[in-house]
Every structure is written in C-alpha cells, then in structure tokens.
Design an enzyme around this catalytic site. Structure first.
Site, PDB file in Angstrom:
ATOM      1  N   ARG A  37      -7.464 -10.689   6.066  1.00  0.00           N
ATOM      2  CA  ARG A  37      -7.362 -10.301   4.941  1.00  0.00           C
ATOM      3  C   ARG A  37      -7.800  -8.795   5.732  1.00  0.00           C
ATOM      4  NH1 ARG A  37     -11.288  -9.376  -0.477  1.00  0.00           N
ATOM      5  NH2 ARG A  37      -9.920  -7.110  -1.275  1.00  0.00           N
ATOM      6  N   HIS A  38      -6.622  -7.096   5.347  1.00  0.00           N
ATOM      7  CA  HIS A  38      -7.358  -6.446   5.967  1.00  0.00           C
ATOM      8  C   HIS A  38      -8.991  -6.363   5.615  1.00  0.00           C
ATOM      9  CE1 HIS A  38      -7.478  -5.359   1.690  1.00  0.00           C
ATOM     10  NE2 HIS A  38      -6.303  -5.696   1.379  1.00  0.00           N
ATOM     11  N   ARG A  80     -11.664  -1.252   1.947  1.00  0.00           N
ATOM     12  CA  ARG A  80     -10.907   0.096   1.389  1.00  0.00           C
ATOM     13  C   ARG A  80     -11.371   0.533   0.225  1.00  0.00           C
ATOM     14  NH1 ARG A  80      -9.637  -2.101  -3.112  1.00  0.00           N
ATOM     15  NH2 ARG A  80      -8.411  -4.127  -3.094  1.00  0.00           N
ATOM     16  N   ARG A  82      -3.888   0.550   5.113  1.00  0.00           N
ATOM     17  CA  ARG A  82      -5.019  -0.226   4.927  1.00  0.00           C
ATOM     18  C   ARG A  82      -4.840  -1.949   6.448  1.00  0.00           C
ATOM     19  NH1 ARG A  82      -3.452  -0.592   0.168  1.00  0.00           N
ATOM     20  NH2 ARG A  82      -3.361  -2.787  -1.293  1.00  0.00           N
ATOM     21  N   GLU A 100       5.524  -9.285  -7.824  1.00  0.00           N
ATOM     22  CA  GLU A 100       3.995  -9.932  -7.688  1.00  0.00           C
ATOM     23  C   GLU A 100       3.884 -10.408  -9.487  1.00  0.00           C
ATOM     24  OE1 GLU A 100       0.163  -8.685  -5.584  1.00  0.00           O
ATOM     25  OE2 GLU A 100       1.712  -7.599  -4.621  1.00  0.00           O
ATOM     26  N   HIS A 117      -3.420  -9.839   2.774  1.00  0.00           N
ATOM     27  CA  HIS A 117      -4.277  -9.384   2.357  1.00  0.00           C
ATOM     28  C   HIS A 117      -4.151 -10.571   0.929  1.00  0.00           C
ATOM     29  CE1 HIS A 117      -2.167  -5.090   1.190  1.00  0.00           C
ATOM     30  NE2 HIS A 117      -0.810  -5.847   1.841  1.00  0.00           N
ATOM     31  N   ASP A 118      -5.607  -9.839  -0.350  1.00  0.00           N
ATOM     32  CA  ASP A 118      -6.056 -11.718  -0.254  1.00  0.00           C
ATOM     33  C   ASP A 118      -5.328 -12.466  -0.747  1.00  0.00           C
ATOM     34  OD1 ASP A 118      -5.848  -9.551  -2.152  1.00  0.00           O
ATOM     35  OD2 ASP A 118      -7.394  -9.339  -3.181  1.00  0.00           O
ATOM     36  N   SER A 119      -4.138 -11.597  -1.729  1.00  0.00           N
ATOM     37  CA  SER A 119      -2.982 -12.181  -2.687  1.00  0.00           C
ATOM     38  C   SER A 119      -2.592 -13.396  -1.766  1.00  0.00           C
ATOM     39  CB  SER A 119      -2.390 -11.469  -3.119  1.00  0.00           C
ATOM     40  OG  SER A 119      -1.614 -10.302  -2.598  1.00  0.00           O
TER      41      SER A 119
END
Length: 409
Positions: free
Chosen positions: A35-36, A39, A112, A214, A308-310
């Site tokens: 994950r980035h 941010r 990010r 999404e 990403h977290d998703s």
C-alpha cells in the site's frame, strides 16, 4: 543464494529478525504488494469533513491525496530495511547494485503510489538505476490496480449487492458511531442543522455495485470512514495530540473502536467473495504470472507492486487468506504495509516452499518516524492461505500454492 539459520518464533507470528531463514532453505524470489505510504486526507475541507463538524480542521502542507514528505521518509526507511533483509538472505549482492533485470518495480499511476515506489527504491537501492514502471498517463488508475466491477450482468449486480449488504449487516458499529459523533459535535454540524442528518446510528447506508466503478456506499459508513481516516493520518503525520481529533482521542480503546468504521467500510465494499474475486482479478492475474505462469530462470528476483488498501483487502479475500491480527496497529491494511510473497527452495527436500508475511510499521513507528533496521525492524506477521497448509515456521508447499491459485483463477 545465502543459507542461514532458523530463528524460532511463535507459529504464524514472527517479528524482529525472525524471518524464517531455515537451514538448507534458500530465498529465491520475492514479490511485494504494498500500500502507498502516508498521504494527506482524500476528503478536503469543502467536503464531508467540513459538513460533519462545526470545528475547524487543521491544515496540511500537502494537497489532499498526495504522499506527504514524511510518507516519503517512512518509505525510505522501509526500503533500508528490505535492503538489509534481502542482502542477509542473498537475494541482493552484498556490494553494488542489483543485476540488470533482477528487480522490477511497478506502481499505480497516481502520485502517492508512484512516489511511494520511488522513495522505497531510493531506500532499498541507493545510487542504483532502478526504474519505477507505471502507465504514461498520470492521475488515472492503471487497470491492474483499479478495483472496479467488470461484470455487467444483472445477476452479478444482485449477488454483489446482497453480499455487500450482508457484510454490512454483520457489523456492530453503533458504539463507534456514537463515539465519533461526540468527537465531531455532530449535532452542531451542517449535516445535522441543514440536511437534518443528526444520528449516524440510524441513517441508512446505500450500497452500489456499478460496472466500471469501484464498489461504493453512501451514508454514515462513508462519512465515518472519511473522518477516522483523517484522524489516523493526523496521528501518523505527527500533528500535536491537541490537534489530532481536537485532542478528543486519548486511549488505545478509542482508536480501536473508531478503526472499526474504517475496517467496516473496507470489509463491506471489497471483501465479500463475489466482489473481491471480480475487482481483484487483474492484480491476481499479474501476481500469478510473476510467481507461477510466466516465471522463467531470468525473471526478476524481486518484484515490488505499489497500490492501495482496496487492492490488498480484495486480494486477501479473493486469495482466501485466513483471518489475521496485526499487533501494534489499529488498521487491517496499514499505511505503507506490504504483503511479502516469498519463494524458498528446500535443497535437502528438493522442493519449493511459499511463505507470506505482512510487513508493516506500527502506529508508533509511523508517528515517530523510526528508522528501520534488522535490529529495529518493522512488524512482521506470517499469513496463511486456505488450501495451502503451513508448518510451524509458516511455510507451505509451493505445489499447494499453485493448485490453490488455479482454483481461484
């Protein structure tokens, strides 16, 4: 490849330098799904944050959604740690830069994620010419990392909404909503005074599963996720505690309770099996290609993916990971956290083995920006897949992993 000695740890929970280096086991390939890092909040002052409270929000130096300077520092530290670990296990040379083609870094095409990959690369390979690959057009999601619904059938839509609503119905969030409402003075907010939305526990949530977008939700869960996300980012960024949620969060229990809103948002949108398998399919296919179907003798020894977290939440569900706990963290998919897929070779048994660990920074390592080393490592938790039984050190047979992946794809 370097051989090293086993450092014993509790089954399925290894931290510190206990990185399962076993006699006669050689680490041959690593794929990192990250994950980035840190941010600024995605929601800005003109949006849900301002509408939900009469209080003034502290200002960020970084525009919303972009990696902060501290996020870059944290990722450099994570890169330093991976450099040391990979050298310790013979994946990287002790001196100089990795051989051409032995490292591949690929990020989603947002600032990010690309910046996270760049800072990680700077920390892991200082002075080396390691490119960060991403699609040319920045600011648009790369299809590999874009967790959108691709099935256009009405049957899928109904099944997805049913599964998402079932996940939502299983959540027990009233206490979390009530605590949040107290922190933000919700009854004095524009949402209450103007829109007459005054009780987060009774307002309805509405799920959406639209092809090409999404999975989504409107209502208190979206509001709660945005607010708690902002509080956590303030804490990680190092805002004075009197400015983190206006000084109203003072105990770990409060953080744990509020984190249920973020986790519930993620779980209800991205972790039901039918949704996860659909939205994670491009990323799952890429990982399968890198580790199994397209692997060759000259394939990269290290692949780093940044999303990403998703991505991680849907991947964990689609791949049927067993439930896990992350000590010293409130989030299930922490900022900068990494799924680390490892292919080890057992020379004595002449077989390949899989180990998967979640490597992440604790809440305090994030807030205090602690440099990471083999002596002061990030947190490491060993994960397990359904269909790939692990031994006491967290290894499962690579052949079982291949079979499991065939079943998923």
């Amino acid at each position: 490849m370097k051989k090293s000695t086993l450092l014993l740890c509790l089954p399925l929970l290894c931290s510190g330098t206990a990185i399962a280096e076993t006699q006669d086991y050689q680490l041959q390939q690593v794929l990192v799904m990250s994950r980035h890092n840190l941010r600024a909040p995605l929601a800005n002052n003109g949006s849900v944050l301002a509408q939900s409270t009469p209080k003034a929000w502290p200002q960020w130096d970084t525009p919303g959604g972009l990696l902060t300077t501290k996020g870059g520092v944290l990722e450099v530290y994570m890169g330093h740690y991976f450099n040391a670990w990979l050298k310790q296990n013979g994946v990287l040379p002790q001196e100089g830069c990795p051989a051409d083609g032995s490292v591949y870094v690929y990020a989603n095409s947002l600032q990010r994620t690309v910046a996270t990959a760049q800072f990680f690369t700077s920390g892991a390979f200082p002075g080396c010419d390691i490119s960060v690959h991403h699609q040319d057009k920045m600011g648009e999601m790369d299809p590999t990392f874009n967790p959108i619904i691709t099935d256009k059938s009405e049957a899928f839509n109904q099944q997805a909404l049913s599964a998402m609503n079932a996940e939502l119905a299983s959540l027990k969030l009233d206490a979390s909503y009530q605590q949040l409402a107290q922190i933000i003075d919700y009854k004095d907010s524009a949402a209450c005074k103007t829109d007459k939305q005054c009780d987060l526990t009774t307002e309805p949530n509405k799920m959406s599963a639209v092809p090409g977008k999404e999975p989504g939700v409107s209502g208190p869960l979206k509001v709660g996720n945005s607010l708690v996300d902002a509080f956590m980012l303030q804490y990680y960024e190092g805002f004075p505690m009197k400015e983190v949620a206006w000084g109203k969060i003072v105990t770990p229990h409060q953080w744990q309770q509020l984190a249920k809103l973020k986790d519930g948002y993620q779980d209800s949108l991205f972790t039901s099996t039918i949704v996860a398998q659909n939205v994670a399919k491009p990323l799952l296919t890429y990982i399968n290609s890198a580790l199994i179907s397209e692997r060759k003798a000259d394939s990269p020894k290290l692949t780093v993916l940044v999303g990403h977290d998703s991505n991680i939440a849907s991947l964990l569900s689609a791949m049927q990971f067993k439930p896990y706990q992350l000590p010293h963290q409130y989030e299930k998919t922490p900022i900068g956290g990494k799924l680390v897929f490892q292919r080890w070779h057992d020379a004595k048994g002449n077989r390949d083995l899989l180990k998967i660990e979640y490597v992440y920074q604790s809440t305090e390592q994030l807030r205090t920006a602690q440099p990471l080393t083999l002596q002061n490592p990030p947190q490491r938790v060993t994960l397990a897949l359904e269909g790939c039984p692990v031994d006491q050190q967290g290894f499962c047979a690579w052949s079982d992993f291949e079979t499991a992946m065939k079943g998923i794809l």
